[in-house]
Write a protein that holds these residues in place. Structure first.
Motif, PDB file in Angstrom:
ATOM      1  N   GLU A   7       0.867  -1.176   0.000  1.00 12.98           N
ATOM      2  CA  GLU A   7       0.000   0.000   0.000  1.00 12.98           C
ATOM      3  C   GLU A   7       0.907   1.231   0.000  1.00 12.98           C
ATOM      4  O   GLU A   7       1.836   1.312   0.812  1.00 12.98           O
ATOM      5  N   ILE A   8       0.662   2.142  -0.923  1.00  8.71           N
ATOM      6  CA  ILE A   8       1.468   3.373  -0.985  1.00  8.71           C
ATOM      7  C   ILE A   8       0.755   4.444  -0.159  1.00  8.71           C
ATOM      8  O   ILE A   8      -0.429   4.713  -0.375  1.00  8.71           O
ATOM      9  N   ARG A   9       1.482   5.018   0.801  1.00  5.16           N
ATOM     10  CA  ARG A   9       0.900   6.118   1.599  1.00  5.16           C
ATOM     11  C   ARG A   9       1.764   7.354   1.443  1.00  5.16           C
ATOM     12  O   ARG A   9       2.993   7.258   1.457  1.00  5.16           O
ATOM     13  N   ARG A  10       1.102   8.491   1.349  1.00  3.38           N
ATOM     14  CA  ARG A  10       1.807   9.777   1.248  1.00  3.38           C
ATOM     15  C   ARG A  10       1.373  10.659   2.404  1.00  3.38           C
ATOM     16  O   ARG A  10       0.180  10.742   2.708  1.00  3.38           O
ATOM     17  N   PHE A  11       2.344  11.323   3.016  1.00  5.60           N
ATOM     18  CA  PHE A  11       2.003  12.112   4.210  1.00  5.60           C
ATOM     19  C   PHE A  11       3.089  13.141   4.459  1.00  5.60           C
ATOM     20  O   PHE A  11       4.165  13.109   3.836  1.00  5.60           O
ATOM     21  N   ARG A  12       2.812  14.068   5.370  1.00  9.48           N
ATOM     22  CA  ARG A  12       3.808  15.020   5.826  1.00  9.48           C
ATOM     23  C   ARG A  12       4.385  14.517   7.146  1.00  9.48           C
ATOM     24  O   ARG A  12       3.678  13.848   7.922  1.00  9.48           O
ATOM     25  N   ALA A  13       5.640  14.838   7.426  1.00  7.00           N
ATOM     26  CA  ALA A  13       6.236  14.510   8.730  1.00  7.00           C
ATOM     27  C   ALA A  13       5.447  15.239   9.809  1.00  7.00           C
ATOM     28  O   ALA A  13       4.843  16.282   9.550  1.00  7.00           O
ATOM     29  N   ALA A  14       5.439  14.668  11.011  1.00  2.00           N
ATOM     30  CA  ALA A  14       4.666  15.299  12.086  1.00  2.00           C
ATOM     31  C   ALA A  14       5.342  15.081  13.426  1.00  2.00           C
ATOM     32  O   ALA A  14       6.043  14.087  13.642  1.00  2.00           O
ATOM     33  N   LEU A  15       5.102  16.036  14.310  1.00  2.00           N
ATOM     34  CA  LEU A  15       5.578  15.948  15.692  1.00  2.00           C
ATOM     35  C   LEU A  15       4.383  15.774  16.608  1.00  2.00           C
ATOM     36  O   LEU A  15       3.354  16.419  16.398  1.00  2.00           O
ATOM     37  N   ASP A  16       4.537  14.891  17.619  1.00  2.00           N
ATOM     38  CA  ASP A  16       3.537  14.806  18.681  1.00  2.00           C
ATOM     39  C   ASP A  16       3.989  15.736  19.793  1.00  2.00           C
ATOM     40  O   ASP A  16       5.133  15.623  20.262  1.00  2.00           O
ATOM     41  N   GLY A  17       3.114  16.624  20.231  1.00  2.00           N
ATOM     42  CA  GLY A  17       3.482  17.542  21.305  1.00  2.00           C
ATOM     43  C   GLY A  17       4.037  18.836  20.740  1.00  2.00           C
ATOM     44  O   GLY A  17       4.127  19.009  19.527  1.00  2.00           O
TER      45      GLY A  17
END
Ligand SMILES: CC(=O)SCCNC(=O)CCNC(=O)[C@H](O)C(C)(C)COP(=O)(O)OP(=O)(O)OC[C@H]1O[C@@H](n2cnc3c(N)ncnc32)[C@H](O)[C@@H]1OP(=O)(O)O
Length: 440
Positions: A7-17
């Motif tokens: 499955e190909i997923r595309r997303f932006r990097a993210a920080l929790d907090g």
């Protein structure tokens, strides 16, 4: 054994907090881990994934991952299925075309885990990504390659080459033109001052240098040693000098590292050399040549038309140890891309562009007049009546004027009557060899 599904997923990097305590989220962390595996890097130490995430956000990178589906029968201890088996990263920076700063789709961090290679994952990610970039209205894609045999099939051509130099400084660098006569000031700078100066000087250099790609957010930290791979401590062995013009504006800098007393001959390795003016260029090389107790200076991002050779009295002190591809370009929209670059000799030629991915194919009338090109699409495929036919990869190679159309024709990469090839060659000639000192 049948191939698993992906499955190909595309997303932006993210920080929790928020703030200092923020942590890279699990998806970003897993993606970074996959890239590190792909390039044989150590896993990130605590804090490194967060640092990378902040840079990814600053660059607005899109991260693509290929994930295994149906992983119920995963062997004990096998890598977590949330770690993608393939990665692909993109961001957008400008390319200096010689006439404009053209927003360009950059591809980076391409990895496929060895247990999933040669099953078409790269082809799938690349094809989808280039189509999406073209649909988003981008005229050009770019990358720097780990191997020269991978990307031609996707329409990329080598547009900029670079040389590695080994400069013998045992007797200093005797300058023909004499740095002494240059205007301005040269001085060593503190490591902490490198990032600020490099941002200003590189921005000025990028604005005037065909072939230059603007730099990602992490770049100053790579140059000054702040972003050491091994840990979060800066590399304090990095040294630097800068040049200021008579008005006190920095117009050049060089950073380097001494290779240690065990190296024989004693060696200084230049990390970054950027000079906006010829005065800065000669003054900084003069300083490099004046470093005592150094036998050899190396630099691996020299232009293939480096003025240094013609600056020193003894041209044999500058040996080329390697010549390699630097920047690969992939034209997505021939009309917009060609109109964004300068025109050379006046003329009109009908060109046919072939493209296996069917993104940039077509027949185009190209007119060069008064230093610019005007381009009209006359058909959606490469038609018989084109005077010159070339692949989209060859168009990428010719785009910046670094590789001449006539050379490409002699290599069999461009077809047409010699007169038409010659004319197009003159129209795309720029009179300046492009240079790219940005790795990504
Ligand atoms: C821009 C950058 O990030 S450069 C860094 C590239 N990454 C690396 O070098 C890391 C190590 N290598 C890898 O991770 C992988 O081997 C990759 C990414 C190079 C290739 O991924 P794969 O999924 O195996 O490629 P895929 O199966 O889609 O192959 C696509 C085509 O490329 C060809 N190909 C793939 N890798 C190579 C290679 N190293 N050399 C020559 N051809 C190659 C395949 O034969 C195939 O050809 P075809 O479709 O014309 O028949």
């Amino acid at each position: 054994m049948p191939h698993p599904d992906y499955e190909i997923r595309r997303f932006r990097a993210a920080l929790d907090g928020v703030g200092e305590d923020a942590r890279a989220d699990a998806v970003t962390r897993a993606w970074i881990e996959a890239v590190d595996r792909g390039f044989h890097e150590n896993p990130p130490v605590p804090g490194q994934a967060e640092r990378a995430t902040r840079f990814y956000l600053e660059d607005d990178r899109e991260l693509t991952g290929a994930y295994l589906t149906g992983t119920a029968d995963r062997p004990d201890g096998a890598v977590d299925p949330e770690v993608p088996v393939a990665t692909f990263g993109t961001m957008r920076h400008t390319l200096n075309t010689g006439a404009e700063l053209l927003p360009t789709h950059q591809i980076t961090a391409v990895t496929v885990r060895a247990t999933h290679r040669r099953r078409g994952l790269l082809r799938r990610m690349m094809t989808e990504d280039l189509r999406r970039a073209a649909d988003a209205g981008l005229a050009m894609a770019a990358l720097t390659a780990s191997e020269a045999t991978i990307y031609g099939r996707f329409g990329f051509g080598v547009a900029v080459e670079r040389e590695s130099l080994r400069i013998d400084t045992r007797r200093g660098l005797s300058m023909l033109t004499g740095a002494a006569g240059t205007a301005g000031t040269t001085e060593f700078i503190e490591r902490e001052a490198i990032a600020g100066i490099s941002r200003r000087v590189f921005a000025a250099w990028h604005a005037v240098t065909p072939g230059s790609m603007d730099r990602q957010a992490s770049y100053p930290g790579n140059i000054d040693g702040t972003l050491r791979e091994a840990d979060l401590e800066p590399d304090t062995a990095v040294r630097a000098a800068a040049h200021w013009d008579p008005d006190g504006e920095p117009d050049g800098y060089v950073t380097w590292k001494f290779a240690g007393w065990d190296a024989d001959p004693t060696t200084v390795r230049i990390r970054d050399f950027v000079a906006v003016t010829d005065d800065a260029y000669r003054a900084l090389w003069d300083l490099i040549g004046s470093l005592d107790l150094v036998d050899v200076v190396t630099w691996d991002r020299a232009s293939v038309d480096e003025p240094l050779r013609w600056t020193v009295a003894d041209t044999r002190t500058c040996a080329v140890t390697e010549r390699e591809d630097s920047l690969w370009l992939r034209v997505l929209d021939p009309v917009a891309a060609l109109q964004a670059r300068p025109g050379g000799a006046p003329g009109t030629v009908r060109i046919g562009v072939t493209d296996d991915l069917d993104i940039a194919a077509g027949t185009f009338d190209v007119v060069s007049d008064d230093g610019r090109l005007t381009v009209h699409r006359v058909a959606d495929d490469s038609q018989q009546d084109a005077e010159v036919t070339l692949s989209v990869a060859a168009l990428g190679s010719a785009y910046l004027g670094g590789i001449s159309v006539t050379t490409l024709a002699r290599a069999g990469a461009v077809q047409g009557e010699p007169a038409a090839v010659q004319l197009l060659g003159g129209m795309l000639a720029t009179g300046r060899v492009p240079q790219c000192i940005t790795g990504f």
